[in-house]
Motif scaffolding. Sequence first.
Motif, PDB file in Angstrom:
ATOM      1  N   ASP A  95       0.698  -0.964   0.239  1.00 18.86           N
ATOM      2  CA  ASP A  95       0.050   0.355   0.148  1.00 18.86           C
ATOM      3  C   ASP A  95       1.625   1.601  -0.131  1.00 18.86           C
ATOM      4  N   SER A  96       0.029   2.428  -0.312  1.00 19.89           N
ATOM      5  CA  SER A  96       0.967   3.837  -0.453  1.00 19.89           C
ATOM      6  C   SER A  96       1.351   4.064   1.438  1.00 19.89           C
ATOM      7  N   LEU A  97       0.856   3.646   2.268  1.00 24.59           N
ATOM      8  CA  LEU A  97       1.602   3.370   3.387  1.00 24.59           C
ATOM      9  C   LEU A  97       3.336   3.072   3.625  1.00 24.59           C
ATOM     10  N   GLY A  98       3.549   2.438   2.702  1.00 22.38           N
ATOM     11  CA  GLY A  98       4.488   1.593   2.806  1.00 22.38           C
ATOM     12  C   GLY A  98       4.422   0.691   3.581  1.00 22.38           C
ATOM     13  N   ASN A  99       3.441   0.101   3.850  1.00 24.38           N
ATOM     14  CA  ASN A  99       3.311  -1.899   3.702  1.00 24.38           C
ATOM     15  C   ASN A  99       3.300  -2.546   2.935  1.00 24.38           C
ATOM     16  N   GLU A 100       4.013  -3.570   3.382  1.00 23.91           N
ATOM     17  CA  GLU A 100       4.159  -4.681   2.435  1.00 23.91           C
ATOM     18  C   GLU A 100       3.901  -6.065   3.201  1.00 23.91           C
ATOM     19  N   GLN A 101       2.992  -6.688   3.470  1.00 26.44           N
ATOM     20  CA  GLN A 101       2.112  -7.545   4.773  1.00 26.44           C
ATOM     21  C   GLN A 101       2.041  -8.838   3.762  1.00 26.44           C
ATOM     22  N   PRO A 102       2.567 -10.030   4.047  1.00 28.03           N
ATOM     23  CA  PRO A 102       1.938 -10.994   3.229  1.00 28.03           C
ATOM     24  C   PRO A 102       0.759 -11.682   4.330  1.00 28.03           C
ATOM     25  N   LEU A 103      -0.111 -12.187   4.007  1.00 31.00           N
ATOM     26  CA  LEU A 103      -1.681 -12.417   4.089  1.00 31.00           C
ATOM     27  C   LEU A 103      -1.511 -13.765   4.393  1.00 31.00           C
ATOM     28  N   ARG A 104      -1.732 -15.247   4.923  1.00 30.08           N
ATOM     29  CA  ARG A 104      -1.809 -16.339   4.999  1.00 30.08           C
ATOM     30  C   ARG A 104      -2.858 -16.685   5.894  1.00 30.08           C
ATOM     31  N   ALA A 105      -3.362 -17.633   4.905  1.00 30.75           N
ATOM     32  CA  ALA A 105      -4.804 -18.677   5.671  1.00 30.75           C
ATOM     33  C   ALA A 105      -4.711 -18.657   7.152  1.00 30.75           C
ATOM     34  N   GLY A 106      -6.101 -17.882   7.677  1.00 31.33           N
ATOM     35  CA  GLY A 106      -6.639 -17.914   9.176  1.00 31.33           C
ATOM     36  C   GLY A 106      -5.767 -16.115   9.616  1.00 31.33           C
ATOM     37  N   GLU A 107      -4.882 -15.237   8.994  1.00 27.37           N
ATOM     38  CA  GLU A 107      -4.928 -14.002   9.033  1.00 27.37           C
ATOM     39  C   GLU A 107      -5.438 -12.901   8.476  1.00 27.37           C
ATOM     40  N   LEU A 108      -5.550 -11.857   9.105  1.00 24.29           N
ATOM     41  CA  LEU A 108      -6.315 -10.513   8.820  1.00 24.29           C
ATOM     42  C   LEU A 108      -6.527  -9.397   8.325  1.00 24.29           C
ATOM     43  N   ASN A 109      -6.493  -9.023   7.258  1.00 25.20           N
ATOM     44  CA  ASN A 109      -5.706  -7.486   6.920  1.00 25.20           C
ATOM     45  C   ASN A 109      -7.013  -6.851   6.743  1.00 25.20           C
ATOM     46  N   VAL A 110      -6.422  -5.277   7.615  1.00 25.40           N
ATOM     47  CA  VAL A 110      -7.689  -4.278   7.786  1.00 25.40           C
ATOM     48  C   VAL A 110      -7.064  -3.010   7.066  1.00 25.40           C
ATOM     49  N   MET A 111      -7.884  -2.813   6.300  1.00 28.25           N
ATOM     50  CA  MET A 111      -7.372  -1.616   5.691  1.00 28.25           C
ATOM     51  C   MET A 111      -8.063  -0.517   5.916  1.00 28.25           C
TER      52      MET A 111
END
Length: 316
Positions: A95-111
């Motif tokens: 994202d434009s905030l500089g985040n590089e975040q892998p998302l795996r099964a069972g995890e949650l991303n909230v933007m």
Amino acid sequence: MTRAQQDNDIEQCESELIERDSTVINHLRRPLTPWLTVDRAIPQRTLRMVGPWCFVDHFGPVAAADYQAFDVAPHPHIGLQTITWLFSGQLLHLDSLGNEQPLRAGELNVMTAGKGISHAEVADVQNQAPLHGLQLWSALPLKQEQCEPAFEHHRQCPLFSINGTMATLLVGHYENYRSPASCYHPQIAMTLTSQQPQTSKLHLKPEFEYALVVCQGRIYVDGKAVNAQQTVALGSSRSSVHIEFSTDTRALLIGGEPFPQPVTMWWNFVSQKVERLAQAAKDWQQHQPRFGNVRGYQGTRIEGPEFPNNLKQQGD
């Protein structure tokens, strides 16, 4: 995620305010990329909003060999939160905030998009598990529409059993369980997984409106069969619901207090004020700094469709 350029209808999303409904609705097939389609539960003509939830996409399973089909280039959002959850597989959020975040099964991303953010979602690594998941959009209340953008990643969400059905609480709270995800309106999102046939009783809040999205298998609610790629609207004024699960079933419960005002959705923008949609469209087209840059993405961004003149005039 993004709505495709050709999928840019103006959507007026508002709570249905129906008591004790049990309408079964077929999902719509919609393009995500030139190579990948998704199943859209809402919005559609018969169900435009459930509490603050104004958008629910179910994608996959995408076979591991076809992972590269999942490549959603940088695109903008305002006025909403995106909630991304994987049943299996792995993605990479940029994202434009500089985040590089892998998302795996069972995890949650909230933007939280707030006044403006851009992001991309791509296949992270090749693995043996198919890519299968959900993305939901929650409209922000008017006071929070212009908040600062933010991103959060949660390694774990509350996992518990409801009469033998495994529940994962993504957003909100259920009885004594509370999700770590930020939210700005009374609401809930919770996955339900059953490996074998069984009946479970869910406790509900009468002041909430609810719907059940079936991603895999089949459920029975109020004597009606609801199959994969279907949603059953439950309405409000319920203190509980009994759900019969078939073998290997996955479903999503969404709910919340009816949103006080209708919201307008155009492309990837949500707002109660049309002029904010028009300004966001102009700012993205003109590469204004409010949406930033998604560094690390190898490719070009998604150019938005032309903002409709009739909607623009309403905001002038």
